[in-house]
Scaffold this active site. Structure first.
Site, PDB file in Angstrom:
ATOM      1  CG  ASP A 189      -1.977   1.054   1.192  1.00 16.93           C
ATOM      2  OD1 ASP A 189      -2.365   1.458   0.077  1.00 16.93           O
ATOM      3  OD2 ASP A 189      -2.442   1.477   2.266  1.00 16.93           O
ATOM      4  CG  HIS A 190      -0.628   4.886   0.112  1.00 18.62           C
ATOM      5  ND1 HIS A 190      -1.028   5.807  -0.837  1.00 18.62           N
ATOM      6  CD2 HIS A 190      -1.754   4.566   0.809  1.00 18.62           C
ATOM      7  CE1 HIS A 190      -2.328   6.036  -0.717  1.00 18.62           C
ATOM      8  NE2 HIS A 190      -2.786   5.289   0.256  1.00 18.62           N
ATOM      9  CG  ASP A 201       0.678   7.722  -3.459  1.00 16.50           C
ATOM     10  OD1 ASP A 201       0.456   8.493  -4.422  1.00 16.50           O
ATOM     11  OD2 ASP A 201       0.255   7.931  -2.311  1.00 16.50           O
ATOM     12  CD  GLU A 253      -3.127   8.449  -4.302  1.00 11.30           C
ATOM     13  OE1 GLU A 253      -3.190   9.569  -3.765  1.00 11.30           O
ATOM     14  OE2 GLU A 253      -2.949   7.403  -3.653  1.00 11.30           O
ATOM     15  CG  HIS A 293      -5.665   7.504   3.919  1.00 10.48           C
ATOM     16  ND1 HIS A 293      -6.158   6.275   3.564  1.00 10.48           N
ATOM     17  CD2 HIS A 293      -4.838   7.879   2.918  1.00 10.48           C
ATOM     18  CE1 HIS A 293      -5.641   5.911   2.401  1.00 10.48           C
ATOM     19  NE2 HIS A 293      -4.847   6.870   1.979  1.00 10.48           N
ATOM     20  N   GLY A 294      -8.051   7.920   7.624  1.00 12.74           N
ATOM     21  CA  GLY A 294      -8.307   8.236   9.026  1.00 12.74           C
ATOM     22  C   GLY A 294      -9.790   8.203   9.375  1.00 12.74           C
ATOM     23  CG  HIS A 352      -6.533   4.460  -1.511  1.00 13.18           C
ATOM     24  ND1 HIS A 352      -5.574   3.835  -0.757  1.00 13.18           N
ATOM     25  CD2 HIS A 352      -6.372   4.006  -2.772  1.00 13.18           C
ATOM     26  CE1 HIS A 352      -4.846   3.049  -1.526  1.00 13.18           C
ATOM     27  NE2 HIS A 352      -5.307   3.136  -2.762  1.00 13.18           N
ATOM     28  N   GLY A 353      -9.531   5.470   1.466  1.00 12.64           N
ATOM     29  CA  GLY A 353     -10.196   6.283   2.474  1.00 12.64           C
ATOM     30  C   GLY A 353     -11.704   6.213   2.395  1.00 12.64           C
ATOM     31  CB  SER A 392     -13.404   2.569   5.957  1.00 16.11           C
ATOM     32  OG  SER A 392     -12.694   3.672   6.476  1.00 16.11           O
TER      33      SER A 392
END
Length: 332
Positions: A156-157, A178, A215, A262-263, A296-297, A299
């Site tokens: 990832d990344h 990335d 990306e 993210h987060g 991504h991000g 969730s």
């Protein structure tokens, strides 16, 4: 699908084919299903039985070279195989970041319960924390203990070609370059830098039958120290550049910046079109129908889970993730 012409056609549609026989077997035996449940077993059996003498292809379907990857069944599956199958049967594949054994066990148990293929991914921070060899052998154990579950191991990344190269040499079946950020993982890069760096990784990875995700645009937030820490709408992906980027790099999958971060703290209210640009995702898909897109991000952060966390000592502020219906729209 059993003919040479059928196998060649399938290989061209895959872009990078880890085994011509594998995809031919998938096409011939997979049931038409809009859920991973009915087809995950077929996918895994095909992966296990495939002879790993591979014809590697570039993005235009031209043969680059033929190489013998392994004469033994492959325990971990290239991510491109999972994504191609998901696209054909109209479902999405979840990717989960891990740092330790317990997280891998939980993900594999959930995959078994739902009979779903899964992508397990590790950031640079996770690889450093767990040590590469520990992490890789945990993944081999997961593939051995859950033989019916198709699983890809994804970097990832990745912040540089060197990071991606080390993952490939370790045995990762997929890498993300990335190039939207400079090697420090914080400073937004230029389009030209991103193209050049990503193309270098694609050339290196495709020779080994490894999937590559790129990306374009810059995601919001920070994950394991990686990220510009900007607002999710600061560097939204441009559809015209997306077409140019895919054509020049030959990536298998493209991560988009459409407002996600993210987060845990993604949105201060339930997201709508002003902060979550699903229209851009739809437009890019129209222009690149054969390129897999990655959110991504994305969730969700369900309120009931926030309440449980805070009940037992947590201090999560009110926050909203990406609603399930928007994730489902992205899959469609």
């Amino acid at each position: 699908p059993g003919s040479e012409a059928g196998r060649a056609s399938l290989a061209r549609s895959a872009g990078v084919c880890p085994a011509r026989m594998l995809l031919a077997r998938l096409k011939a035996s997979a049931k038409a299903s809009k859920s991973p449940r009915a087809s995950a077993l077929t996918l895994r059996k095909a992966c296990a039985r495939a002879n790993m003498s591979c014809t590697l292809l570039n993005g235009r379907g031209s043969t680059l070279k033929t190489a013998v990857v392994s004469s033994a069944p492959m325990p971990l599956v290239p991510m491109r195989v999972l994504l191609d199958h998901a696209a054909e049967h109209e479902y999405g594949v979840a990717a989960f970041n891990v740092n330790n054994m317990e997280q891998i066990q939980a993900i594999m148990e959930a995959a078994r319960e739902t009979q779903s293929p899964v992508i397990i991914q590790a950031s640079r921070g996770a690889r450093s924390y767990s040590n590469d060899r520990f992490l890789y052998h945990l993944m081999l154990a997961a593939a051995e203990l859950y033989p019916e579950i198709p699983v890809a191991l994804h970097q990832d990344h990745g912040n540089s070609p060197e990071t991606c190269k080390s993952a490939i040499e370790m045995g990762f079946t997929s890498v993300m370059m990335d190039g939207s950020l400079m090697p420090d993982g914080k400073t937004p890069s230029t389009f030209e830098f991103n193209v050049g760096t990503t193309r270098k990784v694609v050339e290196m990875a495709h020779e080994r039958g490894v999937t590559v995700e790129g990306e374009l645009g810059v995601l919001g937030g920070i994950e394991d120290g990686h990220g510009a820490g900007v607002d999710g709408l600061s560097h939204v992906t441009d559809p015209d550049q997306a077409v140019e980027f895919v054509e020049q790099t030959g990536v298998d999958a493209l991560a988009l910046a459409i407002g996600t971060s993210h987060g845990a703290y993604k949105f201060t209210k339930k997201p709508d079109g002003s902060v979550l640009k699903m229209d851009i995702l739809i437009e890019i898909h129209k222009r690149l129908p054969k390129t897999h897109l990655v959110m991504h991000g994305s969730s969700s952060v369900p309120k009931e889970l926030q309440d449980i966390i805070n009940k037992y000592g947590g201090t999560l502020k009110p926050t909203w993730g990406v609603p399930v219906e928007e994730i489902q729209l992205g899959i469609k």
